[in-house]
Design an enzyme around this catalytic site. Sequence first.
Site, PDB file in Angstrom:
ATOM      1  N   SER A 200       0.700  -0.893  -0.055  1.00 10.91           N
ATOM      2  CA  SER A 200      -0.352   0.150  -0.035  1.00 10.91           C
ATOM      3  C   SER A 200       1.024   1.246  -0.251  1.00 10.91           C
ATOM      4  O   SER A 200       2.066   1.333   0.631  1.00 10.91           O
ATOM      5  CB  SER A 200      -0.858   0.365   1.193  1.00 10.91           C
ATOM      6  OG  SER A 200      -1.530   1.239   1.189  1.00 10.91           O
TER       7      SER A 200
ATOM      8  N   TYR B  37      -1.259  -1.626  11.119  1.00 10.28           N
ATOM      9  CA  TYR B  37      -1.728  -2.222   9.679  1.00 10.28           C
ATOM     10  C   TYR B  37      -0.440  -1.664   8.527  1.00 10.28           C
ATOM     11  O   TYR B  37       0.309  -2.358   8.284  1.00 10.28           O
ATOM     12  CB  TYR B  37      -2.905  -1.044   9.017  1.00 10.28           C
ATOM     13  CG  TYR B  37      -2.778  -1.539   7.800  1.00 10.28           C
ATOM     14  CD1 TYR B  37      -3.485  -2.709   6.814  1.00 10.28           C
ATOM     15  CD2 TYR B  37      -3.393  -0.328   6.660  1.00 10.28           C
ATOM     16  CE1 TYR B  37      -4.152  -2.762   5.634  1.00 10.28           C
ATOM     17  CE2 TYR B  37      -2.790  -0.134   5.427  1.00 10.28           C
ATOM     18  CZ  TYR B  37      -3.232  -1.889   4.923  1.00 10.28           C
ATOM     19  OH  TYR B  37      -3.745  -2.214   3.567  1.00 10.28           O
TER      20      TYR B  37
ATOM     21  N   LYS C 215       2.074  -3.834   6.462  1.00  8.40           N
ATOM     22  CA  LYS C 215       2.747  -4.153   5.801  1.00  8.40           C
ATOM     23  C   LYS C 215       4.052  -3.971   5.513  1.00  8.40           C
ATOM     24  O   LYS C 215       4.859  -4.787   4.227  1.00  8.40           O
ATOM     25  CB  LYS C 215       2.039  -2.759   4.289  1.00  8.40           C
ATOM     26  CG  LYS C 215       0.590  -2.988   4.298  1.00  8.40           C
ATOM     27  CD  LYS C 215       0.009  -3.928   3.820  1.00  8.40           C
ATOM     28  CE  LYS C 215      -1.287  -4.922   3.968  1.00  8.40           C
ATOM     29  NZ  LYS C 215      -2.239  -5.796   3.028  1.00  8.40           N
TER      30      LYS C 215
END
Length: 341
Positions: free
Chosen positions: A126, A150, A154
């Site tokens: 992302s 989060y 990643k």
Amino acid sequence: MSKNVLVTGGAGYIGSHTCVELIEAGFNPIVIDNFSNSSSVSLERVEELTGKKVCFYEGDVRDRQFLDTVMQAEEIDSVIHFAGLKAVGESVEKPLEYYDNNISGSIILFNAMRDNGIKKVVFSSSATVYGDPHTLPIKEDFPLSATNPYGRSKLFIEDILRDIYYADNHWQVTLLRYFNPVGAHKSGRIGEDPNDIPNNLIPFIARVAVGQYEYLSVFGGDYDTPDGTGVRDYIHVVDLAKGHVKALQAFEKDDLDNLLTVNLGTGQGYSVLDMVKAFEQSSGNEIAYKIVERRAGDIATCYADPSYAKEVLGWQAERGLREMCDDTWRWQSQNPQGYAA
Ligand code: NAD
Ligand code: UDP
């Protein structure tokens, strides 16, 4: 070469659109999903759209025995790894759940791949890994950082995959860094179906347009942007899905590196108010909004330099803002309760 692609999280928003594009390009997706944020209805709709049966196994990427069973039953050539949890705010409240699902799940998956002789993987990363960039547009070699569990998950998974590749360069690893995926399949049959109150802008606007919510809260009107609201690089989910097909096809090219990191964005930034206006045009409904406080952790502006994707994958986004909003509206108005109905 087998055309069987294991698609983890293939029943989800990006996964289901990718399954359609994979089938249309002649690949055979083998989906695994625990349906924690989706349902098998999306896969039935993929079958309806493509006229092909979708092979799927219900189970969890953290279940090693389950993965071995699937990998031994199917002749898997490569893996697209979508499965994971994705809500930034929730990750702050439930860091262990996020690290377990995203990081432990990935480690178990990559171990199972290695032990079953599968060494090609496309990973859903992302733009969040760029943190708050110093300059724009964002290029792949910009510094990386994360401000929430989060984003850290990643970043960790990217690091794990880089290390796997450095240890054994027979692996082929493509890290795709998505900007802001929006839109839906043009048929209106598959789209984004958030379980709770949507965190993301476009699903929220769409629900205001169908009357489920009274107004949109615009998070901050005093950013250093043309109209004071946040600017993002919105990318149509079908363009994004096609990027995954290109990434798989690139595995077969001898002249490319075996470790690729690629932005998938349009290169064009739009503000929150641009999106409100565009959605009003597509839906024919007024979108009421109120400017409220900034959301913690948000940045002012984020958009990609997408030129490397064109150079190495031969991919570029083709769908513009109008199509993103028209397609979201078609999905939302035809499926006001999502897949539940
Ligand atoms: P989604 O929630 O719609 O899809 C994820 C799918 O994975 C769901 O079907 C869910 O049921 C499944 N899943 C979750 N944990 C699992 C587990 N442990 N085992 C098996 N299945 C599991 O999300 P999405 O928007 O399609 O996102 C797909 C991927 O892309 C995610 O990794 C996400 O972090 C990443 N991503 C999404 C965005 C975005 O804005 N949508 C942006 C950048 C990156
Ligand atoms: N946003 C907003 N109201 C909402 C949701 C989002 O104003 O209800 C803004 C947010 O501040 C950001 C943009 O819309 O500027 C995109 O947010 P989203 O959560 O969709 O994606 P992000 O870029 O944060 O991953």
